[in-house]
Enzyme design. Structure first.
Site, short mmCIF file in Angstrom:
data_model
loop_
_atom_site.label_atom_id
_atom_site.label_comp_id
_atom_site.label_asym_id
_atom_site.label_seq_id
_atom_site.Cartn_x
_atom_site.Cartn_y
_atom_site.Cartn_z
N PHE A 11 0.55 -1.08 -0.07
CA PHE A 11 -0.08 0.05 -0.01
C PHE A 11 1.08 1.58 -0.26
O PHE A 11 0.79 2.09 -0.98
CB PHE A 11 -0.90 0.34 0.86
CG PHE A 11 -1.64 1.24 1.63
CD1 PHE A 11 -1.83 1.95 1.04
CD2 PHE A 11 -1.97 1.52 2.92
CE1 PHE A 11 -3.14 3.23 1.12
CE2 PHE A 11 -1.52 2.87 3.29
CZ PHE A 11 -2.98 3.51 2.15
N LEU A 35 6.08 -9.76 -2.71
CA LEU A 35 5.30 -10.21 -3.63
C LEU A 35 4.66 -11.77 -2.60
O LEU A 35 3.49 -12.34 -3.18
CB LEU A 35 4.70 -10.43 -4.88
CG LEU A 35 5.02 -9.93 -5.15
CD1 LEU A 35 4.86 -9.81 -7.28
CD2 LEU A 35 4.45 -8.19 -5.71
N ALA A 83 7.75 -5.42 4.99
CA ALA A 83 6.95 -5.93 6.25
C ALA A 83 5.42 -6.63 6.46
O ALA A 83 5.42 -5.98 5.58
CB ALA A 83 6.71 -4.94 7.52
N THR A 125 6.13 2.52 12.88
CA THR A 125 4.64 3.15 13.45
C THR A 125 4.33 3.59 14.75
O THR A 125 5.62 3.35 15.38
CB THR A 125 3.84 2.10 12.80
OG1 THR A 125 2.65 2.41 13.57
CG2 THR A 125 4.88 0.60 13.78
N ASP A 126 3.47 4.75 14.71
CA ASP A 126 3.17 4.53 15.97
C ASP A 126 2.86 3.79 17.04
O ASP A 126 3.36 3.94 18.00
CB ASP A 126 1.83 5.82 16.20
CG ASP A 126 0.63 5.43 15.77
OD1 ASP A 126 0.70 4.30 15.16
OD2 ASP A 126 -0.35 6.01 15.63
N GLU A 127 2.08 2.42 16.54
CA GLU A 127 2.15 1.48 17.42
C GLU A 127 3.52 1.31 18.39
O GLU A 127 3.00 -0.08 19.69
CB GLU A 127 1.74 0.35 16.47
CG GLU A 127 0.80 0.40 15.78
CD GLU A 127 -0.03 -0.83 15.23
OE1 GLU A 127 0.02 -1.45 16.08
OE2 GLU A 127 -1.00 -0.07 14.57
N TYR A 150 2.93 -7.73 16.13
CA TYR A 150 3.35 -6.56 14.90
C TYR A 150 3.95 -5.34 15.60
O TYR A 150 5.29 -5.08 14.94
CB TYR A 150 2.10 -6.17 14.45
CG TYR A 150 2.38 -4.72 13.38
CD1 TYR A 150 2.99 -4.90 12.06
CD2 TYR A 150 1.55 -3.77 13.73
CE1 TYR A 150 3.78 -4.08 11.35
CE2 TYR A 150 2.01 -2.74 13.30
CZ TYR A 150 2.76 -3.15 12.14
OH TYR A 150 3.22 -1.18 11.34
N LYS A 154 8.22 -4.59 15.42
CA LYS A 154 8.61 -3.22 14.64
C LYS A 154 9.56 -2.34 15.44
O LYS A 154 10.48 -1.75 15.44
CB LYS A 154 6.85 -2.33 14.20
CG LYS A 154 6.71 -2.67 13.06
CD LYS A 154 7.61 -2.79 11.43
CE LYS A 154 7.11 -1.34 10.88
NZ LYS A 154 7.79 -1.39 9.57
N LEU A 190 -8.93 -1.12 7.99
CA LEU A 190 -10.09 -1.29 8.48
C LEU A 190 -10.78 0.26 6.91
O LEU A 190 -11.90 -0.76 7.04
CB LEU A 190 -9.76 0.14 9.83
CG LEU A 190 -11.30 0.87 9.81
CD1 LEU A 190 -12.40 -0.15 10.89
CD2 LEU A 190 -11.27 2.37 11.02
N ASN A 249 -13.61 4.74 15.91
CA ASN A 249 -13.27 3.98 14.35
C ASN A 249 -15.04 4.05 14.54
O ASN A 249 -15.13 4.14 13.19
CB ASN A 249 -13.12 2.30 14.79
CG ASN A 249 -11.85 2.15 14.72
OD1 ASN A 249 -10.73 2.87 14.69
ND2 ASN A 249 -11.34 1.45 16.02
N ASP A 272 -13.67 -7.88 20.19
CA ASP A 272 -12.82 -7.13 20.12
C ASP A 272 -11.80 -7.86 19.98
O ASP A 272 -11.18 -9.20 19.74
CB ASP A 272 -12.14 -6.70 21.94
CG ASP A 272 -11.78 -4.98 21.77
OD1 ASP A 272 -11.61 -5.18 20.22
OD2 ASP A 272 -12.02 -4.75 22.32
#
Ligand code: NAD
Ligand code: DAU
Length: 336
Positions: A11, A35, A83, A125-127, A150, A154, A190, A249, A272
């Site tokens: 993406f 790929l 990733a 990432t902010d995560e 994940y 990272k 999402l 969300n 959840d």
């Protein structure tokens, strides 16, 4: 200038390759992508005849391949995006996240160091900062408290990148961005998932109460910041990237239904996500100050144009959902 983008069939990567070719037309962009299920050669179809875009199918953990690409193309800089990127998949099977995100990054670093690459930009990432309560925002000084396999992988990669900078004097920059949206996003995430389901009148699965907050940025704004990080960032620094755009969300899902003219009865609250982070919010002041960058795309415009893209490019995500996209590379590029 010759740059290597890894994960350039995904993406953010496919949008980055397109942005680099547009904004820096004299650069050559080598694109290394394995790929996996998330990579889609069809997302690069418009670049097929572009002589300054070289697509190579391969693994960032393949040291021989990476070293030969860096040498053959005299690569000046690396954008490491390759990733495993989906939190839900990391909960089901963490192993590949460590292999690609941690070991793969370490191989990339070793090769970049050996071949004297001038700058290594790690796309993070902010995560890595974990979850926030109702107030406050992540700064670059926030502690790393990743909560999913994940985000842990990272965070490990970020630390390796910074350690290579510190120990070997490599020129490295780490960027940590919030949730991206825009064209060519895999419809497991999402926004594209909800758009595609709504267009097919399928249920929209909202995890838990849907009050989890994410801080959304358009992929073009993120990618302009990555280019600025390469050109303007200071070696060894971390830059948070975000658009000051927090939404629960459920509100996003409601807005998408409104844009598409569909009813809220399509919303289904489902179980959840285990360990679900409640809120992310990014303070991007350092990037704005030091990189001469600021986001340009207002959320209302970006969301409307993104919905429009998925409406107009139905074939793209339908072929992803049927699995047909996986044969695109062979059909169009043969055994190359
Ligand atoms: P994506 O899943 O859409 O794309 C990942 C790409 O990497 C795919 O094309 C895949 O084929 C490729 N890939 C996976 N393993 C590989 C390997 N071993 N060797 C070579 N290629 C491999 O992901 P995305 O959303 O475009 O994210 C790109 C990067 O940006 C990731 O590093 C992610 O952690 C980071 N990021 C994403 C977001 C977001 O909101 N999507 C936000 C901040 C940071
Ligand atoms: O914050 C940056 C991160 O954003 C990136 O590092 C990740 O690569 C990217 O996948 C994304 O992670 P999230 O977990 O925030 O994204 P996702 O699209 O999976 O989920 C966004 C929010 O929506 C999250 O709170 C979970 C919720 N959700 C997601 C899906 C797929 C649902 O409620 N239902 C769903 O079906």
């Amino acid at each position: 200038m010759n740059v290597l983008v890894t994960g350039g069939a995904g993406f953010i990567g496919s949008n980055l390759v397109r942005l680099l070719r547009r904004e820096r037309p004299h650069w050559t962009v080598v694109n290394l992508d394995k790929l996996t299920y998330a990579g889609n050669a069809e997302s690069l179809a418009d670049l097929r005849d572009d002589k300054r875009h070289v697509f190579v199918r391969g693994d960032i953990a393949d040291a021989e391949l990476v070293a030969s690409l860096l040498r053959e193309h005299a690569i000046d800089a690396v954008f490491n995006l390759a990733a495993e990127s989906h939190v839900d998949r990391s909960i089901l099977g963490p192993g590949i996240f460590v292999e690609t995100n941690v070991s793969g990054t370490q191989v990339m670093l070793d090769c970049a160091r050996a071949e004297k690459v001038k700058r290594f930009v790690q796309i993070s990432t902010d995560e890595v900062y974990g979850s926030l309560g109702a107030t406050g925002r992540f700064t670059e000084a926030s502690p790393l408290q990743p909560s999913s396999p994940y985000s842990a992988s990272k965070a490990a990669a970020d630390l390796l990148v910074l350690a290579y900078g510190h120990t070997y004097g490599m020129d490295v920059v780490v960027t940590r961005c919030s949730n991206n949206y825009g064209p060519y996003q895999f419809p497991e995430k999402l926004i594209p998932l909800m758009i595609a389901n709504a267009l097919e009148d399928k249920k929209l699965p909202v995890y838990g109460d849907g009050q989890q907050v994410r801080d959304w940025i358009h992929v073009e704004d993120h990618n302009r910041a990555l280019l600025a990080a390469l050109e303007e960032g200071r070696a060894g620094e971390v830059y948070n990237l975000g658009s000051d755009n927090e939404w629960p969300n459920l509100q996003i899902v409601g807005r998408l239904l409104e844009i598409l003219g569909k009813g809220r009865d399509l919303i289904a609250h489902v179980q959840d996500r285990p360990g679900h982070d409640r809120r992310y919010a990014i303070d991007a002041a350092k990037a704005q100050r030091e990189l001469g960058w600021s986001p340009r795309i207002a959320f209302a415009d970006g969301l409307a144009s993104t919905v429009d893209w998925y409406v107009k490019n139905r074939g793209w995500w339908e072929r992803v959902r049927t699995g047909e996209y996986r044969t695109f590379y062979e059909r169009n590029y043969g055994a190359r």
